[in-house]
Every structure is written in structure tokens, then in C-alpha cells.
Motif scaffolding. Sequence first.
Motif, PDB file in Angstrom:
ATOM      1  N   ASP A   1       0.834  -1.198   0.000  1.00  0.00           N
ATOM      2  CA  ASP A   1       0.000   0.000   0.000  1.00  0.00           C
ATOM      3  C   ASP A   1       0.870   1.250   0.000  1.00  0.00           C
ATOM      4  O   ASP A   1       1.890   1.320   0.688  1.00  0.00           O
ATOM      5  N   SER A   2       0.453   2.247  -0.764  1.00  0.00           N
ATOM      6  CA  SER A   2       1.209   3.499  -0.871  1.00  0.00           C
ATOM      7  C   SER A   2       0.923   4.446   0.278  1.00  0.00           C
ATOM      8  O   SER A   2       1.591   5.470   0.415  1.00  0.00           O
ATOM      9  N   GLN A   3      -0.058   4.119   1.113  1.00  0.00           N
ATOM     10  CA  GLN A   3      -0.391   4.947   2.268  1.00  0.00           C
ATOM     11  C   GLN A   3      -0.424   4.087   3.528  1.00  0.00           C
ATOM     12  O   GLN A   3      -0.721   2.899   3.480  1.00  0.00           O
ATOM     13  N   GLY A   4      -0.118   4.719   4.655  1.00  0.00           N
ATOM     14  CA  GLY A   4      -0.166   4.021   5.928  1.00  0.00           C
ATOM     15  C   GLY A   4      -1.575   3.962   6.485  1.00  0.00           C
ATOM     16  O   GLY A   4      -2.414   4.815   6.190  1.00  0.00           O
ATOM     17  N   THR A   5      -1.846   2.948   7.284  1.00  0.00           N
ATOM     18  CA  THR A   5      -3.131   2.771   7.951  1.00  0.00           C
ATOM     19  C   THR A   5      -2.929   2.860   9.460  1.00  0.00           C
ATOM     20  O   THR A   5      -1.962   2.300   9.992  1.00  0.00           O
TER      21      THR A   5
ATOM     22  N   ALA B   1     -10.033   0.844   0.428  1.00  0.00           N
ATOM     23  CA  ALA B   1      -9.231   1.947  -0.124  1.00  0.00           C
ATOM     24  C   ALA B   1      -7.855   1.460  -0.546  1.00  0.00           C
ATOM     25  O   ALA B   1      -7.337   1.848  -1.606  1.00  0.00           O
ATOM     26  N   ALA B   2      -7.249   0.592   0.260  1.00  0.00           N
ATOM     27  CA  ALA B   2      -5.922   0.072  -0.079  1.00  0.00           C
ATOM     28  C   ALA B   2      -5.968  -0.748  -1.365  1.00  0.00           C
ATOM     29  O   ALA B   2      -5.065  -0.644  -2.212  1.00  0.00           O
TER      30      ALA B   2
ATOM     31  N   ALA C   1      -4.319 -11.127  -6.867  1.00  0.00           N
ATOM     32  CA  ALA C   1      -3.462 -10.051  -6.394  1.00  0.00           C
ATOM     33  C   ALA C   1      -3.847  -9.671  -4.974  1.00  0.00           C
ATOM     34  O   ALA C   1      -4.994  -9.828  -4.561  1.00  0.00           O
ATOM     35  N   GLU C   2      -2.876  -9.171  -4.229  1.00  0.00           N
ATOM     36  CA  GLU C   2      -3.086  -8.750  -2.853  1.00  0.00           C
ATOM     37  C   GLU C   2      -2.283  -7.476  -2.594  1.00  0.00           C
ATOM     38  O   GLU C   2      -1.290  -7.210  -3.278  1.00  0.00           O
ATOM     39  N   VAL C   3      -2.734  -6.680  -1.637  1.00  0.00           N
ATOM     40  CA  VAL C   3      -1.988  -5.491  -1.222  1.00  0.00           C
ATOM     41  C   VAL C   3      -1.728  -5.603   0.266  1.00  0.00           C
ATOM     42  O   VAL C   3      -2.615  -5.975   1.048  1.00  0.00           O
ATOM     43  N   LEU C   4      -0.492  -5.317   0.667  1.00  0.00           N
ATOM     44  CA  LEU C   4      -0.102  -5.381   2.065  1.00  0.00           C
ATOM     45  C   LEU C   4      -0.413  -4.053   2.754  1.00  0.00           C
ATOM     46  O   LEU C   4      -0.005  -2.988   2.280  1.00  0.00           O
ATOM     47  N   MET C   5      -1.147  -4.121   3.857  1.00  0.00           N
ATOM     48  CA  MET C   5      -1.422  -2.953   4.669  1.00  0.00           C
ATOM     49  C   MET C   5      -0.180  -2.625   5.493  1.00  0.00           C
ATOM     50  O   MET C   5       0.502  -3.517   5.997  1.00  0.00           O
ATOM     51  N   VAL C   6       0.106  -1.339   5.646  1.00  0.00           N
ATOM     52  CA  VAL C   6       1.300  -0.886   6.365  1.00  0.00           C
ATOM     53  C   VAL C   6       0.880   0.140   7.410  1.00  0.00           C
ATOM     54  O   VAL C   6       0.064   1.029   7.118  1.00  0.00           O
ATOM     55  N   ASN C   7       1.424   0.037   8.630  1.00  0.00           N
ATOM     56  CA  ASN C   7       1.094   1.041   9.642  1.00  0.00           C
ATOM     57  C   ASN C   7       1.945   2.298   9.472  1.00  0.00           C
ATOM     58  O   ASN C   7       2.784   2.371   8.563  1.00  0.00           O
ATOM     59  N   LEU C   8       1.748   3.277  10.318  1.00  0.00           N
ATOM     60  CA  LEU C   8       2.433   4.567  10.149  1.00  0.00           C
ATOM     61  C   LEU C   8       3.928   4.475  10.441  1.00  0.00           C
ATOM     62  O   LEU C   8       4.682   5.399  10.113  1.00  0.00           O
ATOM     63  N   GLN C   9       4.365   3.376  11.061  1.00  0.00           N
ATOM     64  CA  GLN C   9       5.790   3.161  11.306  1.00  0.00           C
ATOM     65  C   GLN C   9       6.453   2.390  10.162  1.00  0.00           C
ATOM     66  O   GLN C   9       7.641   2.073  10.231  1.00  0.00           O
ATOM     67  N   GLY C  10       5.676   2.097   9.119  1.00  0.00           N
ATOM     68  CA  GLY C  10       6.225   1.389   7.974  1.00  0.00           C
ATOM     69  C   GLY C  10       6.294  -0.113   8.154  1.00  0.00           C
ATOM     70  O   GLY C  10       6.959  -0.803   7.375  1.00  0.00           O
TER      71      GLY C  10
ATOM     72  N   GLY D   1      -2.357  -8.542   4.931  1.00  0.00           N
ATOM     73  CA  GLY D   1      -2.891  -8.281   3.609  1.00  0.00           C
ATOM     74  C   GLY D   1      -4.328  -7.809   3.726  1.00  0.00           C
ATOM     75  O   GLY D   1      -4.953  -7.933   4.776  1.00  0.00           O
ATOM     76  N   SER D   2      -4.859  -7.262   2.640  1.00  0.00           N
ATOM     77  CA  SER D   2      -6.237  -6.754   2.684  1.00  0.00           C
ATOM     78  C   SER D   2      -7.256  -7.879   2.870  1.00  0.00           C
ATOM     79  O   SER D   2      -8.317  -7.659   3.446  1.00  0.00           O
ATOM     80  N   ILE D   3      -6.924  -9.092   2.379  1.00  0.00           N
ATOM     81  CA  ILE D   3      -7.826 -10.237   2.567  1.00  0.00           C
ATOM     82  C   ILE D   3      -7.054 -11.496   2.983  1.00  0.00           C
ATOM     83  O   ILE D   3      -7.633 -12.580   3.011  1.00  0.00           O
ATOM     84  N   THR D   4      -5.770 -11.350   3.308  1.00  0.00           N
ATOM     85  CA  THR D   4      -4.949 -12.512   3.651  1.00  0.00           C
ATOM     86  C   THR D   4      -3.967 -12.177   4.770  1.00  0.00           C
ATOM     87  O   THR D   4      -3.724 -11.014   5.087  1.00  0.00           O
ATOM     88  N   THR D   5      -3.374 -13.230   5.316  1.00  0.00           N
ATOM     89  CA  THR D   5      -2.204 -13.108   6.189  1.00  0.00           C
ATOM     90  C   THR D   5      -0.968 -13.401   5.339  1.00  0.00           C
ATOM     91  O   THR D   5      -0.951 -14.398   4.609  1.00  0.00           O
ATOM     92  N   PRO D   6       0.069 -12.551   5.406  1.00  0.00           N
ATOM     93  CA  PRO D   6       1.286 -12.807   4.623  1.00  0.00           C
ATOM     94  C   PRO D   6       2.377 -13.494   5.453  1.00  0.00           C
ATOM     95  O   PRO D   6       2.425 -13.363   6.682  1.00  0.00           O
ATOM     96  N   TYR D   7       3.245 -14.222   4.759  1.00  0.00           N
ATOM     97  CA  TYR D   7       4.386 -14.898   5.377  1.00  0.00           C
ATOM     98  C   TYR D   7       5.611 -14.627   4.509  1.00  0.00           C
ATOM     99  O   TYR D   7       5.548 -14.718   3.282  1.00  0.00           O
TER     100      TYR D   7
END
Length: 264
Positions: A129-133, A151-152, A165-174, A179-185
Motif C-alpha cells: 500500500d502506498s499509504q499508511g493505515t 481503499a488500499a 493479487a493482494e496489497v499489504l497494509m502498512v502502519n504509520l511506522q512502515g 494483507g487486505s484479505i490474507t495473512t502474509p508470510y
Amino acid sequence: MTQPFHVISTLRYDPALLGMVEGARNSYPDTQCTSPYYLLPYHQDRLLSAARCFNWTGAIKFLEQDQTKFLKFLDAFIPDLTKPWRLRIAIDKEGTGTVEATMASPDPLNLLIPSEMDVLSTIWRVLVDSQGTIPSVFTTHKTTRRDDYTAARLRAGIESPQDPAEVLMVNLQGEVMEGSITTPYFRRPALSAPHGAEQARKDKMPQWITPPLSSGGNAGTTRRFALTYGFCTEETVSASDLRDGEECWLSNGVRGFIRGKIVL
């Protein structure tokens, strides 16, 4: 005025799951695999945990029923018990439950053990994701308030749930949250080894890791299974450390474990 919402969990119903648990018997929540509902006890626990967080007395009472009664509740929503289904369970604060059933792919899936020998399945594109959550109770628990996730996905250009395809959610600390619909490993040098992987630690082989809940993501059911099985450990993952073309795994309660590749 706050809009009402539901706590939700999405899982797979699949008759083929019966008897499939051999090889993961010590880690699977139903060791005899007597239920065609994928990781059902974990889904009920997840919903109950959310209801307790929001102090929903009616929902707590409904979700504290024994698993046999909960299974019968789910059965009533299955149009054809001989076929696989994607089920979306939604519980409101009063404890009223509904289940949305849609046909699921009958294709063979990695439902129990992530396998590096699986070279035939589709490899998903995994973007960042290009923006933090900002983490909140609505990222810790799965609810119908999913604006951050929607939104992500739109920012990543993922327009359909059927897109591989999946997008990884990122917090404000980077830090990667989930993932938006998954757990990543992700595979990383071994800092600690999961239970049963002492030899791998001695050999200092890379291990699979998943972001800790402290990064703000959801305690997914397949995530819980992967940790219980010993497939992975928890470790903070910085988005800046991800490499273009890096292989990873993804998982959720409908598709099981999915191969992925980071696209930066």
C-alpha cells in the motif's frame, strides 16, 4: 451517530476437507476432521473475541454456544451440502447471525500445509500500500467496517476479489500489518525457530515469519493454524525490507495457503 456494524468471519465449507487432516493432526483444531468447515473452532473463537472486545452481550451469548449447535446454525445456510462454498458469517450486537453462501472453486487447494512443492497453482502479485493505515479495533478484529481495506485495494488497482493479487497494509511506522484479505508470510534468516524446528535453527536456515499482532493486523484463522503447526514465527516486517520479486505465502479462511510474489 455511529453506524451499526457486524463482526464477521469468512471460511470455506468443503466436503473434500473430511479426512484431509492427516499429517497435520496435532495442529488442526479438529484432530479427527469431522467437520467440512475449514478451521471452524478458530472462526467461532475469532467472532467471540471480537464480540467481547465490543462488549456485545447478545453476540457473546450466541457465540458461546457449543460447536455442535453452531455447526447446525451454519448448515441451515448451505444450499447443497455436497459442494464447496464460501461462507461469510456476520453477527450483530444483539446476537443475530446471518451467513452469505457463494459457490467456491472446487480446485485442489493448500488448505492444511503450505507446500513449496506446489508449483502448479497461480502465483499472486503482492503489492504494498502506498499509504499508511492507523491500527484500530477495526484492524484488530474483522468487521463490516472495511473502508481502510477497500481503499488500499483501490490504490493498488485491485478491482475484483477474483484478481490473483493482494496489497499489504502498512502502519504509520512502515511495518507490514497484514494483507487486505490474507495473512502474509515472508522467508527471513532464522532469529528463532518454531516448535519442532530445532535442527533448522542449528543450521541457521531461513524461516517463514508473519507480522506480530502488535503491528496492527488481524488475528486470522489460518495465521493461527500456521503458528500452531510451526510453519512460521512472529517477527516485525518492515515494508522497506521487502524485495521486488521476493517469494512469499498468503493465507485466508477460504483459499487456504497461496503462493505470492512481491511486486514493487
